[in-house]
Write an enzyme that holds these catalytic residues in place. Structure first.
Site, PDB file in Angstrom:
ATOM      1  N   ALA A   5      68.004  40.401   6.881  1.00 37.10           N
ATOM      2  CA  ALA A   5      67.235  39.303   6.295  1.00 37.10           C
ATOM      3  C   ALA A   5      67.311  39.403   4.779  1.00 37.10           C
ATOM      4  O   ALA A   5      67.193  40.488   4.215  1.00 37.10           O
ATOM      5  CB  ALA A   5      65.784  39.371   6.753  1.00 37.10           C
ATOM      6  N   VAL A   6      67.509  38.263   4.129  1.00 39.47           N
ATOM      7  CA  VAL A   6      67.468  38.202   2.664  1.00 39.47           C
ATOM      8  C   VAL A   6      66.129  37.577   2.288  1.00 39.47           C
ATOM      9  O   VAL A   6      65.799  36.483   2.755  1.00 39.47           O
ATOM     10  CB  VAL A   6      68.642  37.360   2.107  1.00 39.47           C
ATOM     11  CG1 VAL A   6      68.516  37.206   0.590  1.00 39.47           C
ATOM     12  CG2 VAL A   6      69.973  38.015   2.467  1.00 39.47           C
ATOM     13  N   PHE A   8      63.611  36.365  -0.841  1.00 42.83           N
ATOM     14  CA  PHE A   8      63.417  36.062  -2.266  1.00 42.83           C
ATOM     15  C   PHE A   8      61.950  36.234  -2.635  1.00 42.83           C
ATOM     16  O   PHE A   8      61.081  35.640  -1.998  1.00 42.83           O
ATOM     17  CB  PHE A   8      63.854  34.622  -2.575  1.00 42.83           C
ATOM     18  CG  PHE A   8      65.340  34.443  -2.590  1.00 42.83           C
ATOM     19  CD1 PHE A   8      66.047  34.503  -3.780  1.00 42.83           C
ATOM     20  CD2 PHE A   8      66.035  34.234  -1.405  1.00 42.83           C
ATOM     21  CE1 PHE A   8      67.432  34.352  -3.792  1.00 42.83           C
ATOM     22  CE2 PHE A   8      67.411  34.076  -1.404  1.00 42.83           C
ATOM     23  CZ  PHE A   8      68.115  34.137  -2.607  1.00 42.83           C
ATOM     24  N   ALA A  10      59.983  39.661  -4.488  1.00 41.45           N
ATOM     25  CA  ALA A  10      59.612  41.021  -4.071  1.00 41.45           C
ATOM     26  C   ALA A  10      58.195  41.376  -4.506  1.00 41.45           C
ATOM     27  O   ALA A  10      57.881  42.530  -4.754  1.00 41.45           O
ATOM     28  CB  ALA A  10      60.617  42.024  -4.640  1.00 41.45           C
ATOM     29  N   ASN A  12      53.815  41.030  -3.841  1.00 41.69           N
ATOM     30  CA  ASN A  12      52.953  41.629  -2.814  1.00 41.69           C
ATOM     31  C   ASN A  12      53.100  40.976  -1.445  1.00 41.69           C
ATOM     32  O   ASN A  12      53.099  41.661  -0.428  1.00 41.69           O
ATOM     33  CB  ASN A  12      51.489  41.560  -3.264  1.00 41.69           C
ATOM     34  CG  ASN A  12      51.265  42.341  -4.548  1.00 41.69           C
ATOM     35  OD1 ASN A  12      51.904  43.360  -4.774  1.00 41.69           O
ATOM     36  ND2 ASN A  12      50.381  41.862  -5.402  1.00 41.69           N
ATOM     37  N   ILE A  13      53.223  39.634  -1.414  1.00 46.58           N
ATOM     38  CA  ILE A  13      53.387  38.939  -0.127  1.00 46.58           C
ATOM     39  C   ILE A  13      54.741  39.304   0.476  1.00 46.58           C
ATOM     40  O   ILE A  13      54.862  39.575   1.665  1.00 46.58           O
ATOM     41  CB  ILE A  13      53.283  37.406  -0.307  1.00 46.58           C
ATOM     42  CG1 ILE A  13      51.883  37.013  -0.789  1.00 46.58           C
ATOM     43  CG2 ILE A  13      53.643  36.678   0.983  1.00 46.58           C
ATOM     44  CD1 ILE A  13      50.864  36.761   0.264  1.00 46.58           C
ATOM     45  N   ARG A  15      56.736  42.033  -0.109  1.00 46.38           N
ATOM     46  CA  ARG A  15      56.818  43.428   0.344  1.00 46.38           C
ATOM     47  C   ARG A  15      55.795  43.730   1.434  1.00 46.38           C
ATOM     48  O   ARG A  15      56.064  44.479   2.366  1.00 46.38           O
ATOM     49  CB  ARG A  15      56.586  44.396  -0.829  1.00 46.38           C
ATOM     50  CG  ARG A  15      57.584  44.307  -1.944  1.00 46.38           C
ATOM     51  CD  ARG A  15      57.547  45.519  -2.858  1.00 46.38           C
ATOM     52  NE  ARG A  15      56.211  45.954  -3.256  1.00 46.38           N
ATOM     53  CZ  ARG A  15      55.454  45.393  -4.198  1.00 46.38           C
ATOM     54  NH1 ARG A  15      55.906  44.342  -4.864  1.00 46.38           N
ATOM     55  NH2 ARG A  15      54.255  45.878  -4.499  1.00 46.38           N
ATOM     56  N   GLY A  16      54.594  43.147   1.290  1.00 45.46           N
ATOM     57  CA  GLY A  16      53.487  43.558   2.146  1.00 45.46           C
ATOM     58  C   GLY A  16      53.349  42.793   3.439  1.00 45.46           C
ATOM     59  O   GLY A  16      52.913  43.337   4.442  1.00 45.46           O
ATOM     60  N   LYS A 215      44.443  25.895   8.212  1.00 44.38           N
ATOM     61  CA  LYS A 215      44.462  27.046   7.308  1.00 44.38           C
ATOM     62  C   LYS A 215      44.125  26.617   5.875  1.00 44.38           C
ATOM     63  O   LYS A 215      43.258  27.191   5.222  1.00 44.38           O
ATOM     64  CB  LYS A 215      45.849  27.691   7.366  1.00 44.38           C
ATOM     65  CG  LYS A 215      45.940  29.006   6.613  1.00 44.38           C
ATOM     66  CD  LYS A 215      46.639  28.861   5.300  1.00 44.38           C
ATOM     67  CE  LYS A 215      46.318  30.046   4.426  1.00 44.38           C
ATOM     68  NZ  LYS A 215      47.153  30.142   3.248  1.00 44.38           N
TER      69      LYS A 215
END
EC number: 1.1.1.17
Length: 389
Positions: A5-6, A8, A10, A12-13, A15-16, A215
């Site tokens: 998977a690529v 775009f 990096a 908090n959302i 990476r986390g 949401k």
């Protein structure tokens, strides 16, 4: 070849939240970002932790099997990664989608028509973000003669994401702290002729709109309402704000109004929506998240815009002749969120408020026309805020 998977963005959302589920699903994750510092950290750190905090305690996962590329300086590498990937995801912010579109378009254009089409899923806090990205890719960056068979190379699925990621400890490095609760709902319909990508944590649905609106008009409306009321009453965090019975009452009232809209429009059971609201108020009031009201309230111009968390539901309620008082109160508090340290939009808002008539402010900021039933009510609120200044 293993799954790849690529991604775009990096932050908090990325990476986390997103990378955590991609990692758990067996994907190698290739992070792409323009921030040198974060790319260097990812390139030199073989793993990082994702820490989930909930009322019942804390748990953590270790993320490995990733690489990182600076998409500003190594575009050709990014194109090559997309050419051979299974999935492209992003969490860059709705306004940045147009900037990542050219490189994604080139990567897709280099793919074989015989391979499974790459799945493109934008994970942004905006309705139809993947459509927006697809329009940039296909409309602006794909040659006309390549459009007819473009669907053989890529499929675009809108998604709704819901997970609160608070401000992080400045010494946390790559580690990310976020709440345990999450929802990641993705449109299944683009994958009618083949299986959608196998990604843990995704709920695949045929109609995404009820999930997105529920949401946006519950989590985002409630979170922002608590922050703006809290900021006005000089509370430090959203948790502190919700300890004040008057603010809690205001947030409940706003969510009762949006609930009426959601239940009437999407046929969600009233009790189910009430339970959802209660769960949301517990979530945004999580003391472990330590969410500063200034952070949650940032970007008031976007949050007061036509399709956003206050004006969109209030406008629909006004059209139906239903009550929108509490949403208007929350919008008033957002208009008062001016000249906040570290937030450019709050400074821009102050400038707009001081240089324009109330009617011009409402047209400019909220995108409402003077013949809309909500228009005079928002004008009255803006006049009140302007008079106090």
């Amino acid at each position: 070849m293993g799954l790849k998977a690529v991604h775009f963005g990096a932050g908090n959302i990325g990476r986390g939240f997103v990378a955590e589920f991609l990692h758990k699903s067996g994907y190698e994750v290739v992070f792409c970002d323009v921030m040198d510092s974060i790319i260097q950290k990812l390139q030199t750190t073989p793993s990082y932790k994702v820490i989930q905090v909930g009322a019942e305690g804390t748990s953590e996962d270790t993320i490995t099997n990733y690489r990182a590329i600076n998409s500003k300086t190594h575009e050709a590498d990014v194109i090559e990664e997309i050419r051979t990937a299974d999935v492209v995801t992003c969490s860059v912010g709705p306004n940045i989608l147009k900037f990542i579109a050219p490189v994604i378009a080139k990567g897709i254009d280099g793919r074989s028509n015989d391979a499974t089409p790459i799945a493109v899923i934008a994970c942004e806090n905006a309705i139809g973000a993947t459509d927006t990205l697809a329009n940039h890719i296909k409309g602006d960056h794909t040659p006309q003669e390549r459009l007819d068979d473009h669907h053989q190379r890529a499929r675009y699925a809108n998604s709704a994401i819901d997970r609160i990621v608070p401000a992080q400890d400045p010494d946390a490095g790559l580690d990310v702290k976020l709440e345990k609760f999450y929802e990641w709902v993705v449109d299944r319909t683009p994958f009618s002729d083949h299986e959608p990508p196998a990604i843990q944590g995704i709920k695949w649905v045929d109609d995404l709109i009820p999930y997105i609106e529920r949401k946006l008009f519950t989590v985002n409306t409630g979170h922002a309402a608590a922050a703006y009321h809290g900021y006005y009453h000089q509370k430090a965090t959203v948790y502190d704000a919700l300890q004040d019975p008057n603010i809690l009452k205001e947030v409940h009232a706003a969510l009762e109004e949006t609930s009426r809209l959601i239940v009437g429009k999407h046929g969600i059971e009233a009790q189910e929506q009430k339970d959802y609201v209660d769960k949301i108020i517990t979530r945004i009031g999580n003391p472990h998240l330590e969410d500063a009201v200034e952070r949650v309230g940032r970007a008031p111009l976007r949050k007061l815009s036509r399709k956003e968390r206050f004006i969109a539901p209030a406008a629909e309620l006004a059209e139906e002749g239903k009550d929108f008082t509490a949403l208007l109160d929350a919008a008033e508090m957002a208009f008062r969120f001016q000249n906040v340290e570290g937030d450019e939009e709050s400074k821009e808002l102050a400038k707009i408020m001081s240089e324009n008539s109330a009617e011009q402010v409402v047209e400019k900021v909220c995108g409402l026309q003077s013949d809309h039933p909500l228009f005079p009510h928002v004008v009255a609120v803006v006049k009140k805020v302007q008079a106090d200044e």
